[in-house]
Design a protein around this motif. Structure first.
Motif, PDB file in Angstrom:
ATOM      1  N   UNK B  90     -38.970  24.704 -54.944  1.00  0.00           N
ATOM      2  CA  UNK B  90     -38.689  23.261 -54.823  1.00  0.00           C
ATOM      3  C   UNK B  90     -39.749  22.484 -55.581  1.00  0.00           C
ATOM      4  N   UNK B  91     -39.304  21.484 -56.310  1.00  0.00           N
ATOM      5  CA  UNK B  91     -40.235  20.661 -57.088  1.00  0.00           C
ATOM      6  C   UNK B  91     -40.831  19.582 -56.180  1.00  0.00           C
ATOM      7  N   UNK B  92     -42.150  19.565 -56.036  1.00  0.00           N
ATOM      8  CA  UNK B  92     -42.728  18.515 -55.191  1.00  0.00           C
ATOM      9  C   UNK B  92     -42.581  17.147 -55.830  1.00  0.00           C
ATOM     10  N   UNK B  93     -42.547  16.128 -55.011  1.00  0.00           N
ATOM     11  CA  UNK B  93     -42.366  14.762 -55.489  1.00  0.00           C
ATOM     12  C   UNK B  93     -43.507  14.390 -56.438  1.00  0.00           C
ATOM     13  N   UNK B  94     -43.158  13.769 -57.543  1.00  0.00           N
ATOM     14  CA  UNK B  94     -44.171  13.299 -58.481  1.00  0.00           C
ATOM     15  C   UNK B  94     -44.654  14.349 -59.466  1.00  0.00           C
ATOM     16  N   UNK B  95     -44.215  15.598 -59.312  1.00  0.00           N
ATOM     17  CA  UNK B  95     -44.671  16.652 -60.219  1.00  0.00           C
ATOM     18  C   UNK B  95     -43.673  16.832 -61.357  1.00  0.00           C
ATOM     19  N   UNK B  96     -44.182  17.284 -62.512  1.00  0.00           N
ATOM     20  CA  UNK B  96     -43.302  17.583 -63.642  1.00  0.00           C
ATOM     21  C   UNK B  96     -42.712  18.984 -63.551  1.00  0.00           C
ATOM     22  N   UNK B  97     -43.445  19.847 -62.860  1.00  0.00           N
ATOM     23  CA  UNK B  97     -42.946  21.206 -62.761  1.00  0.00           C
ATOM     24  C   UNK B  97     -43.795  22.019 -61.814  1.00  0.00           C
ATOM     25  N   UNK B 314     -58.705  18.837 -42.335  1.00  0.00           N
ATOM     26  CA  UNK B 314     -58.184  20.113 -41.842  1.00  0.00           C
ATOM     27  C   UNK B 314     -56.719  20.271 -42.244  1.00  0.00           C
ATOM     28  N   UNK B 315     -56.304  21.509 -42.388  1.00  0.00           N
ATOM     29  CA  UNK B 315     -54.882  21.773 -42.647  1.00  0.00           C
ATOM     30  C   UNK B 315     -54.530  23.120 -42.036  1.00  0.00           C
ATOM     31  N   UNK B 316     -53.281  23.262 -41.648  1.00  0.00           N
ATOM     32  CA  UNK B 316     -52.833  24.529 -41.071  1.00  0.00           C
ATOM     33  C   UNK B 316     -52.379  25.475 -42.161  1.00  0.00           C
ATOM     34  N   UNK B 317     -52.737  26.735 -42.002  1.00  0.00           N
ATOM     35  CA  UNK B 317     -52.280  27.736 -42.946  1.00  0.00           C
ATOM     36  C   UNK B 317     -53.446  28.417 -43.641  1.00  0.00           C
ATOM     37  N   UNK B 318     -53.116  29.175 -44.666  1.00  0.00           N
ATOM     38  CA  UNK B 318     -54.132  29.850 -45.470  1.00  0.00           C
ATOM     39  C   UNK B 318     -54.078  29.294 -46.883  1.00  0.00           C
ATOM     40  N   UNK B 319     -55.250  29.197 -47.484  1.00  0.00           N
ATOM     41  CA  UNK B 319     -55.308  28.609 -48.821  1.00  0.00           C
ATOM     42  C   UNK B 319     -54.621  29.495 -49.855  1.00  0.00           C
ATOM     43  N   UNK B 320     -53.816  28.888 -50.691  1.00  0.00           N
ATOM     44  CA  UNK B 320     -53.229  29.593 -51.836  1.00  0.00           C
ATOM     45  C   UNK B 320     -53.917  29.120 -53.107  1.00  0.00           C
ATOM     46  N   UNK B 331     -48.035  29.057 -44.913  1.00  0.00           N
ATOM     47  CA  UNK B 331     -47.815  29.005 -43.462  1.00  0.00           C
ATOM     48  C   UNK B 331     -46.703  29.968 -43.129  1.00  0.00           C
ATOM     49  N   UNK B 332     -47.074  31.116 -42.566  1.00  0.00           N
ATOM     50  CA  UNK B 332     -46.062  32.140 -42.294  1.00  0.00           C
ATOM     51  C   UNK B 332     -45.424  32.577 -43.593  1.00  0.00           C
ATOM     52  N   UNK B 333     -44.114  32.398 -43.692  1.00  0.00           N
ATOM     53  CA  UNK B 333     -43.417  32.806 -44.914  1.00  0.00           C
ATOM     54  C   UNK B 333     -43.312  31.658 -45.918  1.00  0.00           C
ATOM     55  N   UNK B 334     -43.804  30.494 -45.530  1.00  0.00           N
ATOM     56  CA  UNK B 334     -43.622  29.322 -46.399  1.00  0.00           C
ATOM     57  C   UNK B 334     -44.868  28.998 -47.213  1.00  0.00           C
ATOM     58  N   UNK B 335     -44.631  28.602 -48.460  1.00  0.00           N
ATOM     59  CA  UNK B 335     -45.697  28.036 -49.277  1.00  0.00           C
ATOM     60  C   UNK B 335     -45.486  26.537 -49.252  1.00  0.00           C
ATOM     61  N   UNK B 341     -42.016  22.135 -48.501  1.00  0.00           N
ATOM     62  CA  UNK B 341     -42.027  23.595 -48.549  1.00  0.00           C
ATOM     63  C   UNK B 341     -41.558  23.997 -49.952  1.00  0.00           C
ATOM     64  N   UNK B 342     -42.491  24.553 -50.704  1.00  0.00           N
ATOM     65  CA  UNK B 342     -42.168  24.884 -52.100  1.00  0.00           C
ATOM     66  C   UNK B 342     -41.267  26.103 -52.186  1.00  0.00           C
ATOM     67  N   UNK B 343     -41.537  27.059 -51.299  1.00  0.00           N
ATOM     68  CA  UNK B 343     -40.868  28.347 -51.437  1.00  0.00           C
ATOM     69  C   UNK B 343     -41.012  29.119 -50.131  1.00  0.00           C
ATOM     70  N   UNK B 344     -39.963  29.850 -49.778  1.00  0.00           N
ATOM     71  CA  UNK B 344     -40.066  30.778 -48.653  1.00  0.00           C
ATOM     72  C   UNK B 344     -40.019  32.184 -49.217  1.00  0.00           C
ATOM     73  N   UNK B 345     -40.990  32.985 -48.836  1.00  0.00           N
ATOM     74  CA  UNK B 345     -41.127  34.301 -49.471  1.00  0.00           C
ATOM     75  C   UNK B 345     -41.201  35.388 -48.409  1.00  0.00           C
TER      76      UNK B 345
END
Lengths: 174, 357
Positions: B90-97, B314-320, B331-335, B341-345
């Motif tokens: 998923x393309x985040x808002x405001x991003x070109x890619x 602070x933020x929940x999850x692990x840094x990518x 966060x779990x299976x989600x990036x 949510x950019x991607x579920x893997x």
């Protein structure tokens, strides 16, 4: 004065004679590039494929069996390189990218030409048709080059010819 | 007997256009460079090869017998089936890619409508404004335009393991694995003028300075080096080895240098070290950011170029990864990037790269 044979040029190039290597290059560049173009359908890819083919061939000249003809060996390297590139691209085109051969500027309206018809064959059929008729390889040589059974090469050739006949007949009728 | 069509086909190559003389000269130059003067293969070597081949055949027969007896599983040239696709990026808002490599497969989506999913690559990078994506495919560096029409490919003679576009898009620095070593090259953004810069480097992604005239990389000895492409000279940054990451700021000439025990931020003549191991670091909204693990959350800390603290959250999850506009977390299976949510893997997937352009 008689032109030196491929074998003479290969022997001299192996010893580091750059003039002989350049002569060998110029003797085969046009055919190798045109074969690459016929397979890939795009000038930019043909440039890459042919240049890369020569680069690999010259790097491997020490291992070349000089009792064999140079041309088919070079074409085999070029064909394999084209195949690698197109397979990589096809993985892309399966996703999103269109296959965009740039044959249009070569053939004017109403004259798509044989090459344009060949470009419409699938990669597998196009490859064997170009190697068989454009480059002049035998089905056995093609089977060695593409690592395919001879029977598969022959069937792809037959189907490719059939498709070309149909394509050219339709064009003629139109 | 050959048909009329076959006779026509024999003249097939005559229908092909003439090659470009410029391409011919460049190809000749490359071919001559590849020429290795030396004697042809010697008989002794050929004999050794034959002996080795015979031994391999015997081993093959033995293995085949064992396989037939069910004592050994033998597989030649087995190709793994493609893994089931992850969800679409998923393309985040405001991003070109946005581009991500998950378990060796590249997914890209751009505002131009370009979408790619699951392409096997060894590395990838988005160009500025996500106009192109460059990827290591096989032993080539390949650049793709969203239309796919202007793609170019450059034979890298090895596996391309890291790619970095200059901010102006005019050059690409890339690292290629050749045998057991890594070599650094720079190539123009149109796929021409490939230049080797350093024959032995570490497998760390280079980072370009904002003016596109220099980039930082990690040399074979673990030192951080800045290479000036205009003057073709290099300077070693005053940070002890080993360096594990480099990142120039998106503006100015500050550079962050990661070590195992912290991050240095070098700004003009000043240098400050932020102590402690970090999960990720980068430049976020013009400030240096690092991500350190907390109890059930991560802490994103911000710093000025002087190294002075500029707050944290602070933020929940692990840094990518830390991108210039947002921190991407798992966060779990989600990036996730912010609320998107950019991607579920798949759960055990490895995220090798994620870039938001």
């Amino acid at each position: 004065m008689r032109e030196p044979s491929d074998r003479d040029l290969v022997q001299r190039a192996r010893r580091g004679d750059r003039e002989a290597a350049a002569a060998l290059f110029r003797r085969y560049w046009r055919d190798a590039w045109r074969a690459a173009f016929a397979i890939t359908g795009r000038r930019s890819l043909a440039d890459d494929v042919a240049a890369d083919g020569f680069e690999r061939a010259f790097a491997a000249l020490g291992r070349f069996d000089e009792r064999r003809p140079f041309g088919p060996w070079l074409h085999r390297i070029v064909a394999n390189r084209a195949l690698d590139l197109l397979r990589a691209e096809r993985r892309l085109s399966d996703e999103e990218l269109p296959d965009t051969p740039d044959l249009a500027p070569v053939h004017g309206a109403g004259d798509r030409g044989l090459l344009a018809a060949v470009s419409e064959l699938s990669l597998e059929r196009r490859m064997v048709v170009v190697l068989r008729y454009g480059v002049g390889m035998t089905p056995k040589q093609i089977s060695d080059t593409l690592d395919l059974p001879v029977g598969t090469v022959n069937s792809r050739l037959a189907r490719g010819l059939e498709q070309l006949r149909e394509s050219l007949e339709v064009e003629h009728v139109e | 007997m050959s048909s009329e069509l076959e006779q026509r086909l024999e003249g097939l190559l005559a229908e092909a256009p003439e090659p470009d003389p410029g391409a011919e000269e460049e190809a000749l130059h490359r071919a001559l460079r590849a020429l290795h003067p030396g004697a042809p293969a010697r008989r002794g070597l050929r004999t050794a090869v034959l002996v080795f081949a015979a031994a391999a055949v015997l081993l093959g027969i033995a293995a085949g017998s064992l396989a037939a007896a069910g004592a050994l599983h033998v597989s030649f040239g087995h190709k793994a089936k493609p893994r089931p696709a992850t969800t679409q990026l998923v393309l985040p808002k405001g991003a070109n890619g946005v581009a991500a490599i998950i378990d060796g497969r590249l997914s890209v989506v751009t505002t131009g409508g370009f979408r790619l999913q699951g392409l096997p690559v060894t590395s990838a990078a988005l160009s500025p404004h996500a106009l192109f994506v460059a990827a290591g495919i096989g032993q080539s560096l390949v650049a793709l335009k969203p239309s796919g029409r202007q793609a170019w490919s450059h034979p890298a003679r090895g596996t391309v393991i890291a790619i970095a576009w200059a901010p102006f898009g005019n050059r690409i620095a890339y690292i290629v694995r050749i045998g057991h070593r890594f070599a650094l090259h720079v190539i123009w953004g149109d796929g021409t003028h490939d230049t080797p810069i350093d024959r032995r480097v570490r497998a760390v992604r280079p980072s370009w300075r904002a003016d596109s005239l220099a980039f930082a990389y990690v040399g074979a000895g673990g030192k951080a080096i800045v290479y000036d492409v205009g003057h073709r000279n290099r300077s070693i940054l005053a940070v002890r080895a080993p360096v594990t990451g480099v990142a120039f700021a998106p503006t100015g000439d500050s550079v962050a240098v990661e070590q195992l025990d912290g991050v240095w931020v070098l700004h003009q003549s000043s240098a400050a070290k932020i102590q402690g191991h970090v999960d990720a670091f980068g430049w976020l909204s013009g400030r240096l950011a690092d991500v350190v693990p907390g109890q059930g959350f991560v802490l994103v800390r911000l710093y000025a170029s002087s190294g002075a603290s500029r707050g944290s959250f602070r933020a929940q999850g692990n840094a990518v990864t830390v991108t210039p506009k947002i921190v991407v977390l798992r966060r779990g299976r989600n990036l996730v990037a912010g609320r998107t949510t950019l991607l579920t893997i798949p759960r055990r997937s490895t995220v090798q790269m994620l870039e938001i352009g």
